[in-house]
Design an enzyme around this catalytic site. Structure first.
Site, mmCIF file in Angstrom:
data_model
loop_
_atom_site.group_PDB
_atom_site.id
_atom_site.type_symbol
_atom_site.label_atom_id
_atom_site.label_comp_id
_atom_site.label_asym_id
_atom_site.label_seq_id
_atom_site.Cartn_x
_atom_site.Cartn_y
_atom_site.Cartn_z
ATOM 1 N N THR A 130 28.880 46.393 42.206
ATOM 2 C CA THR A 130 28.454 46.195 43.585
ATOM 3 C C THR A 130 29.652 46.515 44.476
ATOM 4 O O THR A 130 30.655 45.787 44.440
ATOM 5 C CB THR A 130 28.025 44.738 43.830
ATOM 6 O OG1 THR A 130 26.947 44.431 42.962
ATOM 7 C CG2 THR A 130 27.580 44.549 45.280
ATOM 8 N N LYS A 180 21.030 47.013 47.519
ATOM 9 C CA LYS A 180 21.609 45.780 46.963
ATOM 10 C C LYS A 180 22.090 44.851 48.079
ATOM 11 O O LYS A 180 21.788 43.651 48.080
ATOM 12 C CB LYS A 180 22.771 46.166 46.039
ATOM 13 C CG LYS A 180 23.683 45.046 45.614
ATOM 14 C CD LYS A 180 23.127 44.232 44.495
ATOM 15 C CE LYS A 180 24.054 43.059 44.170
ATOM 16 N NZ LYS A 180 23.506 42.187 43.158
ATOM 17 N N LYS A 212 30.935 37.737 48.740
ATOM 18 C CA LYS A 212 31.313 39.149 48.587
ATOM 19 C C LYS A 212 30.190 40.057 49.101
ATOM 20 O O LYS A 212 30.423 40.981 49.878
ATOM 21 C CB LYS A 212 31.589 39.469 47.104
ATOM 22 C CG LYS A 212 31.786 40.958 46.834
ATOM 23 C CD LYS A 212 31.818 41.320 45.362
ATOM 24 C CE LYS A 212 31.783 42.836 45.209
ATOM 25 N NZ LYS A 212 31.788 43.294 43.833
HETATM 26 P P1 NAD Z 1 34.225 40.467 36.099
HETATM 27 O O1 NAD Z 1 35.440 40.191 36.949
HETATM 28 O O2 NAD Z 1 33.826 39.477 35.069
HETATM 29 O O3 NAD Z 1 34.403 41.896 35.364
HETATM 30 C C1 NAD Z 1 35.045 42.999 35.931
HETATM 31 C C2 NAD Z 1 35.920 43.586 34.836
HETATM 32 O O4 NAD Z 1 36.523 44.795 35.300
HETATM 33 C C3 NAD Z 1 37.076 42.645 34.452
HETATM 34 O O5 NAD Z 1 36.977 42.316 33.066
HETATM 35 C C4 NAD Z 1 38.332 43.465 34.758
HETATM 36 O O6 NAD Z 1 39.392 43.263 33.855
HETATM 37 C C5 NAD Z 1 37.787 44.879 34.669
HETATM 38 N N1 NAD Z 1 38.628 45.868 35.327
HETATM 39 C C6 NAD Z 1 39.194 45.824 36.557
HETATM 40 N N2 NAD Z 1 39.894 46.963 36.785
HETATM 41 C C7 NAD Z 1 39.755 47.725 35.679
HETATM 42 C C8 NAD Z 1 40.251 49.002 35.300
HETATM 43 N N3 NAD Z 1 41.043 49.714 36.110
HETATM 44 N N4 NAD Z 1 39.901 49.482 34.082
HETATM 45 C C9 NAD Z 1 39.120 48.768 33.244
HETATM 46 N N5 NAD Z 1 38.615 47.539 33.545
HETATM 47 C C10 NAD Z 1 38.948 47.042 34.742
HETATM 48 O O7 NAD Z 1 33.041 40.732 37.121
HETATM 49 P P2 NAD Z 1 31.461 40.760 36.801
HETATM 50 O O8 NAD Z 1 30.883 39.432 37.101
HETATM 51 O O9 NAD Z 1 31.264 41.391 35.464
HETATM 52 O O10 NAD Z 1 30.956 41.748 37.957
HETATM 53 C C11 NAD Z 1 31.124 43.167 37.862
HETATM 54 C C12 NAD Z 1 30.412 43.794 39.029
HETATM 55 O O11 NAD Z 1 29.022 43.423 39.003
HETATM 56 C C13 NAD Z 1 30.935 43.348 40.409
HETATM 57 O O12 NAD Z 1 30.930 44.441 41.272
HETATM 58 C C14 NAD Z 1 29.935 42.271 40.832
HETATM 59 O O13 NAD Z 1 29.848 42.131 42.234
HETATM 60 C C15 NAD Z 1 28.658 42.827 40.243
HETATM 61 N N6 NAD Z 1 27.609 41.818 39.972
HETATM 62 C C16 NAD Z 1 27.935 40.643 39.371
HETATM 63 C C17 NAD Z 1 26.919 39.706 39.136
HETATM 64 C C18 NAD Z 1 27.238 38.381 38.465
HETATM 65 O O14 NAD Z 1 26.364 37.491 38.481
HETATM 66 N N7 NAD Z 1 28.414 38.208 37.844
HETATM 67 C C19 NAD Z 1 25.607 39.985 39.501
HETATM 68 C C20 NAD Z 1 25.301 41.222 40.073
HETATM 69 C C21 NAD Z 1 26.336 42.134 40.301
#
Ligand code: NAD
Length: 296
Positions: free
Chosen positions: A93, A168, A243
């Site tokens: 997102t 979204k 966010k």
């Molecule tokens: P998260 O922080 O658990 O996971 C993100 C991952 O990206 C982390 O493990 C981090 O180490 C990794 N990362 C960052 N920079 C990186 C790089 N350069 N190379 C490789 N890996 C890298 O977050 P999440 O909850 O998994 O969310 C991910 C996305 O999904 C976000 O954009 C969030 O807004 C969206 N989202 C989350 C939810 C939810 O309920 N958690 C729901 C819908 C959408």
């Protein structure tokens, strides 16, 4: 079977990558965090030494990263290594401007791309019941659909580049506003001596009916599965709602759209987070409203 690179194996990306493995695809994953890599390995994902190594030979590259700057920097790093003809799918997102910039960088490298953010949270990612909202060319969408279907239940093509992110943040702005509205109604009902159940029974079958009331009711009791029944354990954390509301307000500012209730919801969630409740489920905003002075 498709050779897939999966970059970002966090709370969402980890189970999504595991579901691609479960659907019979070969997945090479990378994350900066060792624990995320180990969890992905346990789910059958092949762990690469770097993002650049993960994309070698990939037919599809999926990213699931925190924000626009992460997506753009990962694209800058890997695009020179991505094979001709590969498809890029960003499921993070992120802001609409960064999503469009990511598409432009892919096009500059001669690659097809899609923005495909998700709704459904960690539960949906684990159960492969996510909803994907996609933006990009119809041909890119047609290629992505079977891949996305392995991670979700519904895949919607919303339009051209950035349309998935637009859908979204518009959806989640409705959600943030409607949750505040439902929570305010329960707070007012409490002051008026009306029971939670009575308000629920009326509003859930009347014109006040909405998802924030009937699926995610912010008071314990009427909907036993809502986070209010487990001390507002997320669910969908208030920090993530904030966010998404911030992204909606950035987009509204850039597009010149009046979204006064979206702005107010953002301010309320910012105050909730500043008070130390970013990790609380977003329906916990009702506690903040109960304590707020009348003029707030
Ligand atoms: P998260 O922080 O658990 O996971 C993100 C991952 O990206 C982390 O493990 C981090 O180490 C990794 N990362 C960052 N920079 C990186 C790089 N350069 N190379 C490789 N890996 C890298 O977050 P999440 O909850 O998994 O969310 C991910 C996305 O999904 C976000 O954009 C969030 O807004 C969206 N989202 C989350 C939810 C939810 O309920 N958690 C729901 C819908 C959408």
């Amino acid at each position: 079977m498709t050779q897939i690179a999966f970059l970002g194996l966090g709370n969402m990306g980890g189970p999504m990558a595991a579901n691609l493995v479960g659907a019979g695809h070969a997945v090479a994953g990378f994350d900066l965090v060792r624990e995320a890599l180990e969890a992905a390995r346990a789910g059958g994902v092949g762990v690469a030494a770097s993002a650049e190594a993960a994309v070698e030979g990939a037919e599809v590259v999926v990213t699931m990263l925190p924000a626009g700057r992460h997506v753009l920097s990962v694209y800058d790093a890997v695009l020179p290594r991505v094979a001709a003809g590969a498809l890029l799918i960003d499921c993070s997102t992120i802001d609409v401007a960064s999503a469009r910039a990511a598409h432009a960088r892919a096009a500059g490298a001669g690659l097809a791309s899609l923005d495909a953010p998700v709704s459904g949270g960690v539960g949906g990612a684990t159960a492969a019941t996510l909803t994907f909202m996609a933006g990009g060319a119809p041909e890119a969408f047609a290629r992505a659909e079977p891949i996305l279907s392995a991670m979700g239940r519904k895949v919607v093509h919303c339009g051209e580049a950035g349309a998935g992110q637009a859908a979204k943040i518009c959806n989640n702005m409705i959600l943030g506003i409607s949750m505040v509205g439902v929570a305010e109604a329960f707070v007012l009902a409490e002051k008026l001596g009306l029971s939670h159940q009575a308000l629920f029974d009326v509003a859930s079958t009347s014109s006040g009916q909405c998802w924030s009331l009937t699926t995610y009711c912010p008071v314990p009791g009427p909907v036993p599965t809502s986070p209010a029944n487990s001390d507002y354990r997320p669910g969908f954390a208030a920090a993530l709602m904030l966010k998404d509301l911030r992204l909606s307000q950035e987009a509204a500012g850039a597009a010149g759209a009046a979204t006064p209730l979206g702005a107010h919801a953002e301010a309320l969630y910012a105050a909730f987070e500043a008070a130390g409740h970013g990790g609380t489920d977003f329906s916990g905003i009702i506690r903040h409203l109960r304590e707020a002075p009348r003029e707030a």
